[in-house]
Design a protein around this motif. Sequence first.
Motif, PDB file in Angstrom:
ATOM      1  N   THR A   4      -3.463  17.651  -8.289  1.00 36.13           N
ATOM      2  CA  THR A   4      -3.514  16.688  -9.158  1.00 36.13           C
ATOM      3  C   THR A   4      -3.966  15.440  -8.234  1.00 36.13           C
ATOM      4  OG1 THR A   4      -1.137  16.889  -8.948  1.00 36.13           O
ATOM      5  CG2 THR A   4      -1.960  17.140 -11.181  1.00 36.13           C
ATOM      6  N   ARG A  22      -7.628  11.006  -7.274  1.00 36.73           N
ATOM      7  CA  ARG A  22      -8.456  10.193  -6.499  1.00 36.73           C
ATOM      8  C   ARG A  22      -9.856  10.349  -6.724  1.00 36.73           C
ATOM      9  NH1 ARG A  22      -4.634  11.958  -2.825  1.00 36.73           N
ATOM     10  NH2 ARG A  22      -5.518  14.147  -2.566  1.00 36.73           N
ATOM     11  N   GLU A  25       4.281   6.035  -4.920  1.00 35.20           N
ATOM     12  CA  GLU A  25       5.412   6.570  -6.152  1.00 35.20           C
ATOM     13  C   GLU A  25       4.687   7.312  -6.983  1.00 35.20           C
ATOM     14  OE1 GLU A  25       5.973   2.851  -8.124  1.00 35.20           O
ATOM     15  OE2 GLU A  25       7.089   1.787  -6.433  1.00 35.20           O
ATOM     16  N   GLY A  31       0.150  20.331  -5.268  1.00 33.71           N
ATOM     17  CA  GLY A  31       0.738  19.131  -5.703  1.00 33.71           C
ATOM     18  C   GLY A  31       1.255  18.926  -7.096  1.00 33.71           C
ATOM     19  N   GLN A  68       7.441  17.674 -15.509  1.00 33.37           N
ATOM     20  CA  GLN A  68       6.202  18.382 -15.511  1.00 33.37           C
ATOM     21  C   GLN A  68       6.407  19.933 -15.218  1.00 33.37           C
ATOM     22  OE1 GLN A  68       4.236  16.751 -11.871  1.00 33.37           O
ATOM     23  NE2 GLN A  68       4.591  14.762 -12.561  1.00 33.37           N
TER      24      GLN A  68
HETATM   25  P1  AMP Z   1      -1.227  14.167  -2.915  1.00 35.46           P
HETATM   26  O1  AMP Z   1      -2.465  14.271  -2.725  1.00 35.46           O
HETATM   27  O2  AMP Z   1      -0.548  15.365  -3.615  1.00 35.46           O
HETATM   28  O3  AMP Z   1      -0.253  13.824  -1.677  1.00 35.46           O
HETATM   29  O4  AMP Z   1      -0.848  12.999  -3.902  1.00 35.46           O
HETATM   30  C1  AMP Z   1      -1.158  11.659  -3.784  1.00 35.46           C
HETATM   31  C2  AMP Z   1      -0.600  10.995  -4.882  1.00 35.46           C
HETATM   32  O5  AMP Z   1      -0.958  11.136  -6.180  1.00 35.46           O
HETATM   33  C3  AMP Z   1       1.007  10.867  -4.882  1.00 35.46           C
HETATM   34  O6  AMP Z   1       1.542  10.081  -3.914  1.00 35.46           O
HETATM   35  C4  AMP Z   1       1.223  10.266  -6.429  1.00 35.46           C
HETATM   36  O7  AMP Z   1       1.368   8.926  -6.261  1.00 35.46           O
HETATM   37  C5  AMP Z   1       0.004  11.087  -6.962  1.00 35.46           C
HETATM   38  N1  AMP Z   1       0.320  12.406  -7.616  1.00 35.46           N
HETATM   39  C6  AMP Z   1      -0.214  13.293  -7.184  1.00 35.46           C
HETATM   40  N2  AMP Z   1       0.119  14.559  -7.962  1.00 35.46           N
HETATM   41  C7  AMP Z   1       1.224  13.913  -8.659  1.00 35.46           C
HETATM   42  C8  AMP Z   1       1.982  14.524  -9.735  1.00 35.46           C
HETATM   43  N3  AMP Z   1       2.027  16.095  -9.814  1.00 35.46           N
HETATM   44  N4  AMP Z   1       2.763  13.886 -10.035  1.00 35.46           N
HETATM   45  C9  AMP Z   1       3.163  12.337  -9.947  1.00 35.46           C
HETATM   46  N5  AMP Z   1       2.283  11.862  -9.233  1.00 35.46           N
HETATM   47  C10 AMP Z   1       1.284  12.608  -8.357  1.00 35.46           C
END
Ligand code: AMP
Length: 217
Positions: free
Chosen positions: A44, A49, A70, A98, A105
Amino acid sequence: MLIEKGYFADNMGQSIVLFGPPGAGKGTQADAIVGATGKPQVSTGDMLRAALAAGTPLGLEAKKYMEAGELVPDDVIIGLIEERMQQDDAGDGVLFDGFPRTVPQAEALAEIAEVSLVISIEVPDDEIVGRIVGRRMDPETGDIYHITFKPAPAEIAHRLIQRKDDNEEAVRTRLTAYHDQTSPLAKWYSEKGLLATVNGNQAMDDVGAEISAIIDA
Ligand code: AMP
């Protein structure tokens, strides 16, 4: 580790969740699991991104949460996953990276896909901040480096970038979100008999070996 060696080999048609704090090495291990199982990776963070880079309304909505460290609201994330799981390549299960990050969820996921294994990579907080703040990415290949632990070759060093949320303040917020909202999921999945824990505080290859033993695919 609650789950036996080779556990996943009996459950090949289903999905795997890769679980752990930011900086646990989920992305690195995900590549290996994709190679071993052939399941597509569904991250995700990567999807958000990409939406942000493309300037879609969803990307713009997610931006402020992501940059602050957040969590993006559950309904946005669940919508993304519902759409992704309708694609043809998701039919034999995927590797979630992630996601899920909150109990709502995970409840939504239980309606969408069958999860047969949750691999939790455990790393202490004091290790995580150093790992993330030194992390750099090569935008041309997506490869991840670290200024101390895995320096990039000199010829590409000039083009490396740092994720906007890989600064100390955002990392601390991400860790708080992890402990408050995400880590309760470990208990949730453990009660369902699906959780396998691995020690993420060792060399990447050793983490990979522990995961391979569980998957044995
Ligand atoms: P990551 O690359 O998985 O560290 O995600 C980067 C950012 O994307 C996180 O700090 C959140 O802001 C958002 N994000 C990614 N996956 C999720 C998820 N499953 N639920 C909520 N926010 C998410």
